[in-house]
Design a protein around this motif. Structure first.
Motif, PDB file in Angstrom:
ATOM      1  N   ASN A  41       0.894  -1.155   0.000  1.00 48.29           N
ATOM      2  CA  ASN A  41       0.000   0.000   0.000  1.00 48.29           C
ATOM      3  C   ASN A  41       0.927   1.199   0.000  1.00 48.29           C
ATOM      4  O   ASN A  41       1.269   1.722   1.059  1.00 48.29           O
ATOM      5  CB  ASN A  41      -0.926  -0.015   1.223  1.00 48.29           C
ATOM      6  N   GLN A  80       0.552  -7.578  -5.367  1.00 42.25           N
ATOM      7  CA  GLN A  80      -0.517  -6.576  -5.317  1.00 42.25           C
ATOM      8  C   GLN A  80       0.056  -5.224  -4.899  1.00 42.25           C
ATOM      9  O   GLN A  80       0.846  -5.137  -3.962  1.00 42.25           O
ATOM     10  CB  GLN A  80      -1.581  -7.009  -4.308  1.00 42.25           C
ATOM     11  N   ASN A 115      -1.404  -1.187  -4.194  1.00 37.64           N
ATOM     12  CA  ASN A 115      -2.435  -0.159  -4.104  1.00 37.64           C
ATOM     13  C   ASN A 115      -1.719   1.162  -3.902  1.00 37.64           C
ATOM     14  O   ASN A 115      -1.183   1.414  -2.816  1.00 37.64           O
ATOM     15  CB  ASN A 115      -3.390  -0.434  -2.926  1.00 37.64           C
ATOM     16  N   VAL A 153      -1.374  -7.205  -9.697  1.00 27.41           N
ATOM     17  CA  VAL A 153      -2.568  -6.367  -9.629  1.00 27.41           C
ATOM     18  C   VAL A 153      -2.124  -4.973  -9.189  1.00 27.41           C
ATOM     19  O   VAL A 153      -1.479  -4.819  -8.150  1.00 27.41           O
ATOM     20  CB  VAL A 153      -3.601  -6.917  -8.613  1.00 27.41           C
ATOM     21  N   ASN A 194      -3.724  -1.194  -8.455  1.00 22.27           N
ATOM     22  CA  ASN A 194      -4.844  -0.278  -8.280  1.00 22.27           C
ATOM     23  C   ASN A 194      -4.247   1.097  -8.004  1.00 22.27           C
ATOM     24  O   ASN A 194      -3.826   1.380  -6.883  1.00 22.27           O
ATOM     25  CB  ASN A 194      -5.732  -0.714  -7.104  1.00 22.27           C
ATOM     26  N   GLY A 195      -4.158   1.930  -9.036  1.00 16.67           N
ATOM     27  CA  GLY A 195      -3.561   3.249  -8.895  1.00 16.67           C
ATOM     28  C   GLY A 195      -3.155   3.794 -10.245  1.00 16.67           C
ATOM     29  O   GLY A 195      -3.291   3.131 -11.268  1.00 16.67           O
ATOM     30  N   ASN A 226      -6.022  -1.140 -12.703  1.00 19.64           N
ATOM     31  CA  ASN A 226      -7.180  -0.275 -12.502  1.00 19.64           C
ATOM     32  C   ASN A 226      -6.664   1.118 -12.176  1.00 19.64           C
ATOM     33  O   ASN A 226      -6.136   1.342 -11.085  1.00 19.64           O
ATOM     34  CB  ASN A 226      -8.049  -0.788 -11.340  1.00 19.64           C
ATOM     35  N   GLY A 227      -6.768   2.032 -13.123  1.00 19.18           N
ATOM     36  CA  GLY A 227      -6.280   3.387 -12.916  1.00 19.18           C
ATOM     37  C   GLY A 227      -6.058   4.082 -14.238  1.00 19.18           C
ATOM     38  O   GLY A 227      -6.566   3.664 -15.275  1.00 19.18           O
TER      39      GLY A 227
END
Length: 136
Positions: free
Chosen positions: A61, A74, A76, A92, A94-95, A111-112
């Motif tokens: 993260n 992963q 984020n 994966v 996300n950002g 995803n971003g």
């Protein structure tokens, strides 16, 4: 027992200097002149002059700034790389990303939004060529 680095010794950004191992959790900001590999979990920003690799068991993260990033786990957070971002089959993200080159292998998820940058020396050379043609 421990190696001491002299002021004249140079850190190699091509060597992995920092490893967050599987089963380990790190909270805080990491700033490194060498490459970083994450197999465990990290919460906090990462800044590296070298490469960052997040392995299949890795989870971050984080906002990441690095030369290149290979993502098999992963992530984020936002990414800014000077070179190439690779999202592997198991990766994966996300950002949002900013990169010169961006690869998503089949099965990888993103995803971003993405923004592509231009290599400054190549851009300057292209501009010089246009200026030469215009002045001819």
């Amino acid at each position: 027992m421990f190696k001491t680095k002299t002021a004249s010794s140079k850190i190699n950004p091509d060597q992995t200097d920092t490893l967050i191992g599987e089963g380990s959790t790190f909270e805080g900001k990491i700033k490194s002149e060498a490459s970083i590999r994450i197999e465990g979990s990290i919460i906090g920003d990462i800044e590296s002059s070298g490469d960052v690799t997040i392995g299949e068991s890795g989870c971050a993260n984080s906002n990441i700034t690095a030369r290149d990033l290979v993502l098999a786990g992963q992530l984020n957070g936002n990414v800014e790389v000077k070179g190439k971002l690779t999202i592997c089959t198991t990766g994966v993200l996300n950002g949002n990303i900013t990169a010169q080159s961006f690869i998503i292998e089949p099965g990888g998820l993103f995803n971003g939004t993405s923004k592509m940058t231009v290599n400054k020396p190549a851009a300057a050379a292209a501009l010089s060529q246009k200026e030469l043609k215009a002045s001819s």
